[in-house]
Design a protein around this motif. Sequence first.
Motif, PDB file in Angstrom:
ATOM      1  N   CYS A 196       0.859  -1.182   0.000  1.00 40.30           N
ATOM      2  CA  CYS A 196       0.000   0.000   0.000  1.00 40.30           C
ATOM      3  C   CYS A 196       0.900   1.237   0.000  1.00 40.30           C
ATOM      4  CB  CYS A 196      -0.902  -0.001   1.239  1.00 40.30           C
ATOM      5  SG  CYS A 196      -1.869   1.529   1.413  1.00 40.30           S
ATOM      6  N   PRO A 197       0.709   2.179  -0.935  1.00 44.86           N
ATOM      7  CA  PRO A 197       1.569   3.362  -0.981  1.00 44.86           C
ATOM      8  C   PRO A 197       1.343   4.306   0.197  1.00 44.86           C
ATOM      9  CG  PRO A 197      -0.216   3.555  -2.573  1.00 44.86           C
ATOM     10  CD  PRO A 197      -0.287   2.163  -2.023  1.00 44.86           C
ATOM     11  N   ALA A 198       0.203   4.173   0.878  1.00 43.12           N
ATOM     12  CA  ALA A 198      -0.106   5.094   1.971  1.00 43.12           C
ATOM     13  C   ALA A 198       0.457   4.624   3.310  1.00 43.12           C
ATOM     14  CB  ALA A 198      -1.612   5.286   2.081  1.00 43.12           C
ATOM     15  N   CYS A 199       0.294   3.332   3.613  1.00 44.45           N
ATOM     16  CA  CYS A 199       0.718   2.847   4.933  1.00 44.45           C
ATOM     17  C   CYS A 199       1.746   1.727   4.865  1.00 44.45           C
ATOM     18  CB  CYS A 199      -0.496   2.377   5.733  1.00 44.45           C
ATOM     19  SG  CYS A 199      -1.261   0.864   5.073  1.00 44.45           S
ATOM     20  N   SER A 200       2.139   1.338   3.657  1.00 40.07           N
ATOM     21  CA  SER A 200       3.153   0.293   3.440  1.00 40.07           C
ATOM     22  C   SER A 200       2.693  -1.097   3.842  1.00 40.07           C
ATOM     23  CB  SER A 200       4.461   0.627   4.179  1.00 40.07           C
ATOM     24  OG  SER A 200       4.982   1.860   3.727  1.00 40.07           O
ATOM     25  N   GLU A 201       1.407  -1.267   4.116  1.00 35.14           N
ATOM     26  CA  GLU A 201       0.869  -2.599   4.419  1.00 35.14           C
ATOM     27  C   GLU A 201       1.029  -3.494   3.194  1.00 35.14           C
ATOM     28  OE1 GLU A 201      -1.191  -5.507   6.794  1.00 35.14           O
ATOM     29  OE2 GLU A 201      -0.296  -3.568   7.286  1.00 35.14           O
ATOM     30  N   LEU A 202       1.490  -4.729   3.402  1.00 34.50           N
ATOM     31  CA  LEU A 202       1.648  -5.677   2.305  1.00 34.50           C
ATOM     32  C   LEU A 202       0.331  -6.415   2.100  1.00 34.50           C
ATOM     33  CD1 LEU A 202       3.938  -6.498   0.405  1.00 34.50           C
ATOM     34  CD2 LEU A 202       4.416  -8.421   1.942  1.00 34.50           C
ATOM     35  N   LEU A 203      -0.232  -6.285   0.892  1.00 28.85           N
ATOM     36  CA  LEU A 203      -1.553  -6.844   0.614  1.00 28.85           C
ATOM     37  C   LEU A 203      -1.442  -8.038  -0.323  1.00 28.85           C
ATOM     38  CD1 LEU A 203      -3.439  -3.504  -0.166  1.00 28.85           C
ATOM     39  CD2 LEU A 203      -3.127  -4.595   2.059  1.00 28.85           C
ATOM     40  N   GLU A 204      -2.245  -9.051  -0.047  1.00 28.66           N
ATOM     41  CA  GLU A 204      -2.399 -10.150  -0.992  1.00 28.66           C
ATOM     42  C   GLU A 204      -3.439  -9.737  -2.030  1.00 28.66           C
ATOM     43  OE1 GLU A 204      -3.377 -13.785   0.921  1.00 28.66           O
ATOM     44  OE2 GLU A 204      -1.513 -13.871   2.074  1.00 28.66           O
ATOM     45  N   VAL A 205      -3.088  -9.892  -3.304  1.00 25.67           N
ATOM     46  CA  VAL A 205      -3.995  -9.476  -4.369  1.00 25.67           C
ATOM     47  C   VAL A 205      -4.337 -10.677  -5.245  1.00 25.67           C
ATOM     48  CG1 VAL A 205      -3.169  -7.099  -4.407  1.00 25.67           C
ATOM     49  CG2 VAL A 205      -2.064  -8.795  -5.867  1.00 25.67           C
ATOM     50  N   HIS A 206      -5.485 -10.587  -5.856  1.00 28.45           N
ATOM     51  CA  HIS A 206      -5.976 -11.654  -6.728  1.00 28.45           C
ATOM     52  C   HIS A 206      -6.499 -11.007  -8.005  1.00 28.45           C
ATOM     53  CE1 HIS A 206      -7.639 -15.591  -7.750  1.00 28.45           C
ATOM     54  NE2 HIS A 206      -8.722 -14.963  -8.133  1.00 28.45           N
ATOM     55  N   VAL A 207      -5.989 -11.464  -9.135  1.00 27.58           N
ATOM     56  CA  VAL A 207      -6.379 -10.905 -10.427  1.00 27.58           C
ATOM     57  C   VAL A 207      -6.956 -12.018 -11.289  1.00 27.58           C
ATOM     58  CG1 VAL A 207      -5.590  -9.716 -12.509  1.00 27.58           C
ATOM     59  CG2 VAL A 207      -4.581  -9.144 -10.301  1.00 27.58           C
ATOM     60  N   ASP A 236      -3.704  -2.859 -23.276  1.00 25.95           N
ATOM     61  CA  ASP A 236      -3.595  -3.325 -21.896  1.00 25.95           C
ATOM     62  C   ASP A 236      -2.368  -4.226 -21.760  1.00 25.95           C
ATOM     63  OD1 ASP A 236      -5.898  -1.967 -21.170  1.00 25.95           O
ATOM     64  OD2 ASP A 236      -7.189  -3.660 -21.701  1.00 25.95           O
ATOM     65  N   ALA A 237      -1.183  -3.586 -21.715  1.00 26.07           N
ATOM     66  CA  ALA A 237       0.050  -4.368 -21.617  1.00 26.07           C
ATOM     67  C   ALA A 237       0.193  -5.037 -20.259  1.00 26.07           C
ATOM     68  CB  ALA A 237       1.259  -3.463 -21.878  1.00 26.07           C
ATOM     69  N   ASP A 238      -0.451  -4.498 -19.237  1.00 24.34           N
ATOM     70  CA  ASP A 238      -0.361  -5.072 -17.899  1.00 24.34           C
ATOM     71  C   ASP A 238      -1.749  -5.459 -17.403  1.00 24.34           C
ATOM     72  OD1 ASP A 238       2.432  -4.580 -17.642  1.00 24.34           O
ATOM     73  OD2 ASP A 238       2.002  -2.490 -17.169  1.00 24.34           O
ATOM     74  N   ALA A 239      -1.781  -6.485 -16.553  1.00 23.52           N
ATOM     75  CA  ALA A 239      -3.025  -6.808 -15.855  1.00 23.52           C
ATOM     76  C   ALA A 239      -3.169  -5.826 -14.699  1.00 23.52           C
ATOM     77  CB  ALA A 239      -2.967  -8.244 -15.327  1.00 23.52           C
ATOM     78  N   LEU A 240      -4.285  -5.129 -14.645  1.00 32.44           N
ATOM     79  CA  LEU A 240      -4.470  -4.064 -13.663  1.00 32.44           C
ATOM     80  C   LEU A 240      -5.381  -4.515 -12.526  1.00 32.44           C
ATOM     81  CD1 LEU A 240      -4.931  -1.006 -16.037  1.00 32.44           C
ATOM     82  CD2 LEU A 240      -2.855  -1.725 -14.860  1.00 32.44           C
ATOM     83  N   LEU A 241      -5.061  -4.051 -11.342  1.00 27.44           N
ATOM     84  CA  LEU A 241      -5.877  -4.352 -10.170  1.00 27.44           C
ATOM     85  C   LEU A 241      -6.086  -3.069  -9.379  1.00 27.44           C
ATOM     86  CD1 LEU A 241      -7.053  -6.423  -7.997  1.00 27.44           C
ATOM     87  CD2 LEU A 241      -4.839  -6.144  -6.906  1.00 27.44           C
ATOM     88  N   ARG A 242      -7.308  -2.848  -8.950  1.00 23.65           N
ATOM     89  CA  ARG A 242      -7.607  -1.734  -8.053  1.00 23.65           C
ATOM     90  C   ARG A 242      -8.350  -2.298  -6.848  1.00 23.65           C
ATOM     91  NH1 ARG A 242      -6.632   3.209 -10.165  1.00 23.65           N
ATOM     92  NH2 ARG A 242      -6.379   3.347 -12.418  1.00 23.65           N
ATOM     93  N   THR A 243      -7.886  -1.930  -5.665  1.00 21.32           N
ATOM     94  CA  THR A 243      -8.518  -2.408  -4.444  1.00 21.32           C
ATOM     95  C   THR A 243      -8.323  -1.372  -3.352  1.00 21.32           C
ATOM     96  OG1 THR A 243      -8.680  -4.294  -2.931  1.00 21.32           O
ATOM     97  CG2 THR A 243      -6.473  -3.614  -3.589  1.00 21.32           C
TER      98      THR A 243
END
Length: 251
Positions: A82-93, A178-185
């Motif tokens: 997370c750019p705001a709090c540096s929490e490491l998040l598990e993401v699923h795409v 869409d060269a990259d797979a994008l995720l927003r959460t």
Amino acid sequence: MPTQPTQEIAVRSLADPGLLLTAWEEALAAPAPARTAVLLHRTGLAPDLDSALDLDVGQCAALATALHRAVYGPEVDGLVGCPACSELLEVHVHLPAADSGTAGPPGAEPAEARVGAHAVRAPTVRDLLAAADGPGDPRTVLLTRCVRRLDGRPFDPAALTPEEEALLDEAAESLTGDADALLRTLCPTCGAEVAAAHDMGAVLWDQVDAAAPALMAEVTALSRAFGWSEQAVLAMSPFRRHAYLSLAAAP
């Protein structure tokens, strides 16, 4: 004048254990920007390595996505900070279904976009290699290779204004699709919006780079237990191979 027959490309699957190890070995020996191109060539999604290196980054990502879906499925898991709090998040795409038409035929002329007095094209894998290996600033190398002046005069990246450079970047990105797979959460800790881009070539390589050593470990275990050759082990179906692994591990 008779038309030339269309070249048929035989697509092979990385689920073939022999092909997996060959593709992994060749890609591992290649510079990092070229690894996806090696995998696309080895699986038949590009007729030769030169054609794969001439794919632009959007085409390469589209084919890597299709290959990932075919072999490893449409789901991708990863970690992002997370750019705001540096929490490491598990993401699923969930990867979108690939549209083969977006990749374009290997060897096709790259599309260009006009931006003021310049024309820009999407960078190719070969451009990324030149930027990574060549002398000078990588960004300057990419600009020099991918931008030209419409009046035919030599292009000088240093002469660009910040506004012109930003417009050229925007145009190049639009050409890649869409060269990259994008995720927003949303970050569950601080609530900040987190946007992550997954380089699909790198995601595909991570899968291959994990699968090949795991397969070699299975070959090693069965060779030690039963004296079989690598060729004999790889010729087995995964079901039979795993059944023998269970027998080898039994007391």
